[in-house]
Write an enzyme that holds these catalytic residues in place. Structure first.
Site, PDB file in Angstrom:
ATOM      1  N   ASP A 149       0.026  12.913 -24.359  1.00 30.45           N
ATOM      2  CA  ASP A 149       0.789  13.845 -23.533  1.00 30.45           C
ATOM      3  C   ASP A 149       1.434  14.923 -24.400  1.00 30.45           C
ATOM      4  O   ASP A 149       2.234  14.627 -25.300  1.00 30.45           O
ATOM      5  CB  ASP A 149       1.860  13.053 -22.777  1.00 30.45           C
ATOM      6  N   ASP A 172      -4.904  23.373 -15.827  1.00 29.54           N
ATOM      7  CA  ASP A 172      -5.181  23.076 -14.413  1.00 29.54           C
ATOM      8  C   ASP A 172      -4.247  23.914 -13.541  1.00 29.54           C
ATOM      9  O   ASP A 172      -3.026  23.822 -13.669  1.00 29.54           O
ATOM     10  CB  ASP A 172      -4.958  21.591 -14.159  1.00 29.54           C
ATOM     11  N   LYS A 176      -3.263  23.901  -4.742  1.00 29.45           N
ATOM     12  CA  LYS A 176      -2.584  23.564  -3.489  1.00 29.45           C
ATOM     13  C   LYS A 176      -1.067  23.648  -3.671  1.00 29.45           C
ATOM     14  O   LYS A 176      -0.525  23.190  -4.672  1.00 29.45           O
ATOM     15  CB  LYS A 176      -2.987  22.157  -3.027  1.00 29.45           C
ATOM     16  N   ASP A 208      -7.572  31.876 -15.181  1.00 30.48           N
ATOM     17  CA  ASP A 208      -8.426  32.659 -14.290  1.00 30.48           C
ATOM     18  C   ASP A 208      -7.978  32.497 -12.840  1.00 30.48           C
ATOM     19  O   ASP A 208      -8.705  32.848 -11.918  1.00 30.48           O
ATOM     20  CB  ASP A 208      -9.901  32.243 -14.437  1.00 30.48           C
ATOM     21  N   THR A 246     -14.232  30.964 -23.564  1.00 32.34           N
ATOM     22  CA  THR A 246     -14.321  29.529 -23.356  1.00 32.34           C
ATOM     23  C   THR A 246     -15.259  29.219 -22.194  1.00 32.34           C
ATOM     24  O   THR A 246     -15.586  30.077 -21.370  1.00 32.34           O
ATOM     25  CB  THR A 246     -12.947  28.922 -23.030  1.00 32.34           C
ATOM     26  N   PHE A 248     -14.579  27.380 -19.638  1.00 31.53           N
ATOM     27  CA  PHE A 248     -13.842  27.556 -18.388  1.00 31.53           C
ATOM     28  C   PHE A 248     -13.755  29.029 -18.003  1.00 31.53           C
ATOM     29  O   PHE A 248     -13.797  29.376 -16.824  1.00 31.53           O
ATOM     30  CB  PHE A 248     -12.446  26.952 -18.511  1.00 31.53           C
TER      31      PHE A 248
END
Length: 267
Positions: A149, A172, A176, A208, A246, A248
């Site tokens: 972590d 991340d 939502k 993004d 990257t 992602f």
């Protein structure tokens, strides 16, 4: 009748259960499954562990390199960065990268700036193995991989004013609304990160997801410990060349997303 004959037969344990009880690596030969264990409080996590197969090459890299270049984030001791990056001159700058995926961009940044140590933290075992494999293959002695972590790493294991930079690329976005509390870039996270970041340290973020980019810009701009390093006080434009493209990012661009970079300095 023998004792064995009088003992009722025990049902066989399912193979999947046996595998789940078997450690992936011998002690000290690879990252621990839960390094912090119960030492620290349970809280809402900004990440969710991804379970995917560790390839043979990744496993072998972890077995070879983890004892030398791996760090389990257990939160029980303070890291000596000079000792950790013993292949670099004492006092060399060290940046922390939170979440590195499969490590390709991290390896490229390490190759481009060999005088700077990169402490890369993630919870994804295949990515940890792949980054160590890339570091070993390309003789990138300025990479160390931390397992666990990032909050515990920043709060418990890094000394004040010990970092020259912080990188957080494509975290991340938790799109939502009910999950926005899980986003890592919050005022509380910035409070925490400000302690190990020395004055002048560069904080580089990228996403993004446009709503998350706006939130990042808002909370960083409002925080007294950081100042915008980009002209005009907005997003960094054009895209900083120090950050490699990257996986992602390519995925986001393919979906038509706008990629935003933010550059802030620790005051």
């Amino acid at each position: 009748m023998s004792d064995n004959a009088s003992t009722p037969a025990q049902p066989a344990r399912p193979a999947a259960e046996e595998r789940s009880r078997t450690p992936m690596f011998a002690p000290g030969a690879g990252p621990a499954a839960d390094p912090a264990g119960s030492h620290h409080e349970r809280r809402i996590r900004s990440f969710q562990p991804r379970r995917s197969r560790v390839t043979h090459g990744q496993r072998k890299a972890l077995e070879r390199m983890w004892p030398h270049w791996g760090v389990d984030v257990d939160g029980l001791s303070r890291l000596d960065l000079d000792a950790l990056f013993d292949s670099l001159p004492a006092g060399s700058p060290v940046v922390c990268e939170i979440g590195f995926g499969m490590g390709e961009a991290t390896a490229q940044m390490a190759a481009d700036d060999p005088a700077t140590g990169i402490l890369a933290v993630d919870v994804h075992t295949p990515g940890q193995g792949n980054l160590l494999r890339l570091a070993e293959r390309n003789d990138l002695v300025n990479i160390r991989v931390a397992n666990g972590d990032a909050i515990i790493l920043l709060r418990e294991m890094l000394a004040p004013d010990s970092l020259s930079g912080l990188r957080l690329y494509f975290p991340d976005p938790w799109p939502k609304k009910r999950h926005h509390k899980r986003r890592i870039v919050q005022p509380e996270f910035l409070d925490l990160a400000a302690v190990p970041l020395r004055p002048g340290a560069l904080v580089h973020l990228a996403t993004d997801w446009e709503p998350y980019a706006e939130q990042m810009l808002e909370v960083l701009t409002a925080h007294p410990a950081y100042e915008n390093a980009s002209a005009g006080g907005g997003f960094a434009e054009p895209r900083p060349s120090v950050r490699p493209m990257t996986r992602f990012e390519r995925q986001g661009l393919h979906k038509g997303h706008m990629v935003r970079d933010l550059l802030f300095r620790r005051v």
